[in-house]
Motif scaffolding. Sequence first.
Motif, short mmCIF file in Angstrom:
data_model
loop_
_atom_site.label_atom_id
_atom_site.label_comp_id
_atom_site.label_asym_id
_atom_site.label_seq_id
_atom_site.Cartn_x
_atom_site.Cartn_y
_atom_site.Cartn_z
N HIS A 22 -36.03 -28.90 -4.33
CA HIS A 22 -34.61 -28.64 -4.11
C HIS A 22 -34.35 -27.12 -4.05
O HIS A 22 -33.71 -26.62 -3.12
CB HIS A 22 -33.79 -29.28 -5.23
CG HIS A 22 -32.32 -29.32 -4.95
ND1 HIS A 22 -31.41 -29.91 -5.82
CD2 HIS A 22 -31.58 -28.85 -3.93
CE1 HIS A 22 -30.19 -29.79 -5.32
NE2 HIS A 22 -30.26 -29.14 -4.16
N SER A 34 -27.79 -32.25 -2.15
CA SER A 34 -27.26 -32.34 -3.52
C SER A 34 -28.34 -32.74 -4.52
O SER A 34 -28.26 -32.43 -5.70
CB SER A 34 -26.10 -33.34 -3.56
OG SER A 34 -26.48 -34.56 -2.97
N ASP A 35 -29.39 -33.45 -4.09
CA ASP A 35 -30.45 -33.80 -5.05
C ASP A 35 -31.73 -34.16 -4.28
O ASP A 35 -31.66 -34.65 -3.16
CB ASP A 35 -30.02 -35.00 -5.91
CG ASP A 35 -30.99 -35.23 -7.08
OD1 ASP A 35 -31.54 -34.20 -7.57
OD2 ASP A 35 -31.19 -36.38 -7.49
N ASN B 45 -30.66 -36.50 -1.31
CA ASN B 45 -29.23 -36.80 -1.19
C ASN B 45 -28.58 -35.67 -0.39
O ASN B 45 -28.66 -34.50 -0.79
CB ASN B 45 -28.58 -36.90 -2.58
CG ASN B 45 -29.09 -38.11 -3.33
OD1 ASN B 45 -29.71 -39.00 -2.72
ND2 ASN B 45 -28.85 -38.16 -4.63
N GLU B 47 -25.21 -33.96 1.69
CA GLU B 47 -23.74 -33.96 1.63
C GLU B 47 -23.13 -34.41 2.96
O GLU B 47 -22.06 -34.99 2.99
CB GLU B 47 -23.24 -32.56 1.23
CG GLU B 47 -23.38 -32.34 -0.29
CD GLU B 47 -23.64 -30.89 -0.67
OE1 GLU B 47 -23.39 -30.00 0.17
OE2 GLU B 47 -24.13 -30.67 -1.80
#
Lengths: 79, 79
Positions: A22, A34-35, B45, B47
Amino acid sequence: MTAVVNVFLKEGVLDPQGKAAHHALDSLGFAGVSDVRIGKQIIINLETEDRATAEAEVKEMCETLLANTVIEDYTIEIN
Amino acid sequence: MTAVVNVFLKEGVLDPQGKAAHHALDSLGFAGVSDVRIGKQIIINLETEDRATAEAEVKEMCETLLANTVIEDYTIEIN
């Protein structure tokens, strides 16, 4: 038959590999992430042609060797 | 949106992790296994809610960081 086993760290367990990826993606300019979570995918070629036998055998392989069930979850898909 | 990336060694490239797991399974008495290959599964994940944007971004992430395209292949699944 082929079994596809996905082994992932349980929710709440810190995923250092995922965190590192990340941060790296961030520093490379990929902002909309986001993850990131990273796990293992294990593909096992089985000689049996019986689905139930395959499922039971692979489940035991996971419980015995392929997954650390204290901190990892796993899913099994038989094709 | 969630992207699931599977990164695997190309056919013909030696997979030491897979070989080690295969030998371990053999020694634990799991006889009916003809091959084991181990790869990474990366769950990202995102956005963005736009599928095309997500696909393009994740492909670039793979080419830049997540896969070593000299010895690895990858697949992308957007959910």
